[in-house]
Design a protein around this motif. Structure first.
Motif, mmCIF file in Angstrom:
data_model
loop_
_atom_site.group_PDB
_atom_site.id
_atom_site.type_symbol
_atom_site.label_atom_id
_atom_site.label_comp_id
_atom_site.label_asym_id
_atom_site.label_seq_id
_atom_site.Cartn_x
_atom_site.Cartn_y
_atom_site.Cartn_z
ATOM 1 N N LEU A 168 -12.872 0.684 7.932
ATOM 2 C CA LEU A 168 -12.752 0.728 6.467
ATOM 3 C C LEU A 168 -13.486 -0.465 5.855
ATOM 4 C CD1 LEU A 168 -9.041 1.866 6.193
ATOM 5 C CD2 LEU A 168 -11.116 3.256 5.933
ATOM 6 N N SER A 169 -13.788 -0.335 4.565
ATOM 7 C CA SER A 169 -14.688 -1.289 3.907
ATOM 8 C C SER A 169 -14.052 -2.638 3.598
ATOM 9 C CB SER A 169 -15.235 -0.663 2.627
ATOM 10 O OG SER A 169 -14.170 -0.279 1.775
ATOM 11 N N SER A 170 -12.741 -2.694 3.620
ATOM 12 C CA SER A 170 -12.059 -3.974 3.406
ATOM 13 C C SER A 170 -10.682 -3.882 4.053
ATOM 14 C CB SER A 170 -11.965 -4.306 1.907
ATOM 15 O OG SER A 170 -11.220 -3.320 1.223
ATOM 16 N N THR A 206 -6.927 -3.438 5.139
ATOM 17 C CA THR A 206 -5.824 -2.616 4.659
ATOM 18 C C THR A 206 -4.556 -3.005 5.422
ATOM 19 O OG1 THR A 206 -6.303 -0.845 6.245
ATOM 20 C CG2 THR A 206 -7.375 -0.709 4.069
ATOM 21 N N VAL A 244 -3.394 12.270 -1.495
ATOM 22 C CA VAL A 244 -4.526 11.349 -1.674
ATOM 23 C C VAL A 244 -5.712 11.845 -0.845
ATOM 24 C CG1 VAL A 244 -5.348 9.000 -1.245
ATOM 25 C CG2 VAL A 244 -3.089 9.370 -2.266
ATOM 26 N N VAL A 256 -9.367 12.278 -2.472
ATOM 27 C CA VAL A 256 -10.560 11.505 -2.111
ATOM 28 C C VAL A 256 -11.461 12.265 -1.139
ATOM 29 C CG1 VAL A 256 -9.366 9.326 -2.522
ATOM 30 C CG2 VAL A 256 -9.490 10.225 -0.194
ATOM 31 N N THR A 275 -9.938 9.534 6.139
ATOM 32 C CA THR A 275 -10.335 8.210 6.612
ATOM 33 C C THR A 275 -10.167 7.192 5.487
ATOM 34 O OG1 THR A 275 -11.898 9.292 8.106
ATOM 35 C CG2 THR A 275 -12.131 6.919 7.821
ATOM 36 N N PHE A 276 -8.947 6.898 5.211
ATOM 37 C CA PHE A 276 -8.617 5.886 4.197
ATOM 38 C C PHE A 276 -7.293 5.255 4.599
ATOM 39 C CE2 PHE A 276 -6.183 9.550 2.762
ATOM 40 C CZ PHE A 276 -4.993 8.987 2.351
ATOM 41 N N ASN A 277 -7.020 4.121 3.997
ATOM 42 C CA ASN A 277 -5.711 3.505 4.152
ATOM 43 C C ASN A 277 -5.440 2.679 2.906
ATOM 44 O OD1 ASN A 277 -3.270 2.839 5.404
ATOM 45 N ND2 ASN A 277 -4.119 1.020 6.387
ATOM 46 N N VAL A 278 -4.212 2.255 2.754
ATOM 47 C CA VAL A 278 -3.871 1.495 1.557
ATOM 48 C C VAL A 278 -3.810 0.000 1.839
ATOM 49 C CG1 VAL A 278 -2.659 3.312 0.338
ATOM 50 C CG2 VAL A 278 -1.414 1.897 1.983
ATOM 51 N N HIS A 279 -4.128 -0.742 0.802
ATOM 52 C CA HIS A 279 -3.961 -2.190 0.839
ATOM 53 C C HIS A 279 -2.984 -2.567 -0.266
ATOM 54 C CE1 HIS A 279 -4.546 -6.385 1.194
ATOM 55 N NE2 HIS A 279 -5.303 -6.531 0.129
ATOM 56 N N PHE A 307 -1.965 7.356 -9.980
ATOM 57 C CA PHE A 307 -2.085 8.773 -9.662
ATOM 58 C C PHE A 307 -1.681 9.648 -10.840
ATOM 59 C CE2 PHE A 307 -0.683 6.298 -5.931
ATOM 60 C CZ PHE A 307 -1.820 6.418 -5.155
ATOM 61 N N LEU A 316 -6.471 8.432 -9.669
ATOM 62 C CA LEU A 316 -6.676 9.545 -8.743
ATOM 63 C C LEU A 316 -5.898 10.779 -9.191
ATOM 64 C CD1 LEU A 316 -6.530 7.760 -5.257
ATOM 65 C CD2 LEU A 316 -8.444 8.024 -6.820
ATOM 66 N N LEU A 364 -4.275 13.973 -8.327
ATOM 67 C CA LEU A 364 -3.759 14.543 -7.072
ATOM 68 C C LEU A 364 -3.579 16.055 -7.147
ATOM 69 C CD1 LEU A 364 -1.048 11.919 -6.062
ATOM 70 C CD2 LEU A 364 -3.489 11.936 -5.530
ATOM 71 N N VAL A 370 -0.850 -0.556 -4.735
ATOM 72 C CA VAL A 370 -1.721 -0.240 -3.609
ATOM 73 C C VAL A 370 -3.113 0.139 -4.076
ATOM 74 C CG1 VAL A 370 0.041 0.425 -1.964
ATOM 75 C CG2 VAL A 370 -0.837 2.125 -3.582
ATOM 76 N N HIS A 371 -4.054 -0.157 -3.219
ATOM 77 C CA HIS A 371 -5.433 0.294 -3.419
ATOM 78 C C HIS A 371 -5.808 1.165 -2.234
ATOM 79 C CE1 HIS A 371 -9.554 0.598 -4.451
ATOM 80 N NE2 HIS A 371 -9.992 -0.278 -3.565
ATOM 81 N N VAL A 372 -6.361 2.303 -2.536
ATOM 82 C CA VAL A 372 -6.823 3.206 -1.487
ATOM 83 C C VAL A 372 -8.217 2.770 -1.059
ATOM 84 C CG1 VAL A 372 -7.470 5.594 -0.964
ATOM 85 C CG2 VAL A 372 -5.439 5.119 -2.369
ATOM 86 N N VAL A 373 -8.307 2.333 0.203
ATOM 87 C CA VAL A 373 -9.571 1.804 0.724
ATOM 88 C C VAL A 373 -10.203 2.832 1.646
ATOM 89 C CG1 VAL A 373 -10.640 -0.041 2.096
ATOM 90 C CG2 VAL A 373 -8.687 -0.550 0.601
ATOM 91 N N ARG A 374 -11.473 3.112 1.445
ATOM 92 C CA ARG A 374 -12.200 4.045 2.312
ATOM 93 C C ARG A 374 -13.181 3.310 3.199
ATOM 94 N NH1 ARG A 374 -13.321 8.259 -2.579
ATOM 95 N NH2 ARG A 374 -12.141 6.733 -3.757
#
Lengths: 215, 215
Positions: A145-147, A149, A200, A204, A208-212, B152, B179, B181, B211-215
């Motif tokens: 992931l890009s940052s 999580t 989610v 999206v 392939t995502f996760n939360v931070h 959301f 987002l 949903l 939360v932030h959804v990170v991809r």
């Protein structure tokens, strides 16, 4: 470390491969000794990888990962309770009930959770709920992931949680991104995340995502 | 825009104050015309702020925010169905049941949600589930967190969701962080996030997170 992965699905395969890559000895368990998916995984993983019955690999392992389908996990684990006694069981399963179609509901929810059911049924086991909140390919690959999580731990045994935290650190999860939510009862929160996770994913367009958690 | 906020609790107060700050005319509704918390809010908010009964403010408003306690929302809204007909109802409530102590369970869950109950009971209302996933102070103040996070929307009426999206954009939420949903059924996911939200709050020691959804 000897890690027994119970279950031959997408999650079991990803975790088996991931833990082997980290240098652990891994065995994959299923109902029979000739499970085609388990044997294919062994051939692909090479090295010390092996396959066996749930009971055989659980007896061998130091840490046991429950990657069986959540709606059968309690039955599977109860049948091998002797082999599991005293061990850390990392419960990554979700009790998803697809009988009503997609999206699934949860077979246990709200005032109970799969992890709690397992802990009650097998009081000598040290259950740690972990990694059920994200897709299989990311579980041991946070770097995809890009940052950074976050992942969660829930369990009654601090030492068991420390073992799981250590495995997550090896996989590249940062210590500050591994949130200890408390006792096994907190697994309710981890499992009840799934209904939102699925929506989610639909929004999206990828799992392939996760939360931070941002403060 | 004329925004009626139903409920005088922490969430109602934060949203009433926040929408007034954005330049909207806001009225706060409660069961009676002399609710002390509503009157105190009016005195503090100044300007066009006013208070009235649920029915009065709902009849006046163009958009109605359900910030009542989730376990009474259905009853409150059903009693003012005539005033609500055709309007956008932003459902920010959570059906938290504290009767068993803390953490609460959900009074409706898994194969249903509060937002769906409201939509079924009031078919002429356009329900949009929104903002129930974070603490009151952050709902119209995304800038209080250190980096962008996500909110959301769930509802059956695209136009109604566009209205709510517009309000969120005014408050500083970024379009890519809102987002959609899907239909109102997706509110199940939003509401079932609460059990994890509460455990994360316990872990990080504050409710001021999102939360932030990170991809």
């Amino acid at each position: 470390m000897r890690i027994a992965v119970l279950g031959t699905g997408t999650v079991g395969e990803a975790l088996g491969t991931g833990f082997a890559r980290l240098g652990h000895d891994v065995q994959m368990g299923s109902r029979t000794t000739d499970n085609p998916k388990a044997l294919a995984w062994v051939a692909k993983a090479g090295g010390a990888a092996a396959a066996g019955t749930f009971a055989d690999v659980a007896a061998w392992g130091e840490v046991v990962v429950n990657a069986t389908s959540g709606v059968v996990s309690l039955q599977v684990l109860s049948q091998i309770s002797d082999a599991l006694a005293g061990k850390v069981v990392v419960d990554v399963a979700n009790p998803l009930d697809f009988s009503g179609g997609f999206p699934p509901t949860l077979a246990v929810v709200n005032d109970d959770s799969l992890a709690e059911q397992i802990q009650r049924a097998l009081p000598e086991v040290r259950v740690v709920k972990a990694l059920n909140t994200l897709t299989a390919d990311l579980m041991l690959h946070p770097e995809l992931l890009s940052s950074p999580t976050d992942v969660f731990l829930a369990g009654d045994d601090p030492d068991a949680k420390a073992v799981v935290r250590g495995l997550l650190l090896e996989a590249g999860w940062l210590d500050q991104n591994i949130l200890d939510l408390g006792g096994v009862e907190a697994a309710r929160g981890c499992e009840m995340w799934l209904p939102l996770w699925m929506r989610v994913m639909g929004s999206v367009g990828t799992g392939t995502f996760n939360v931070h958690v941002v403060r």
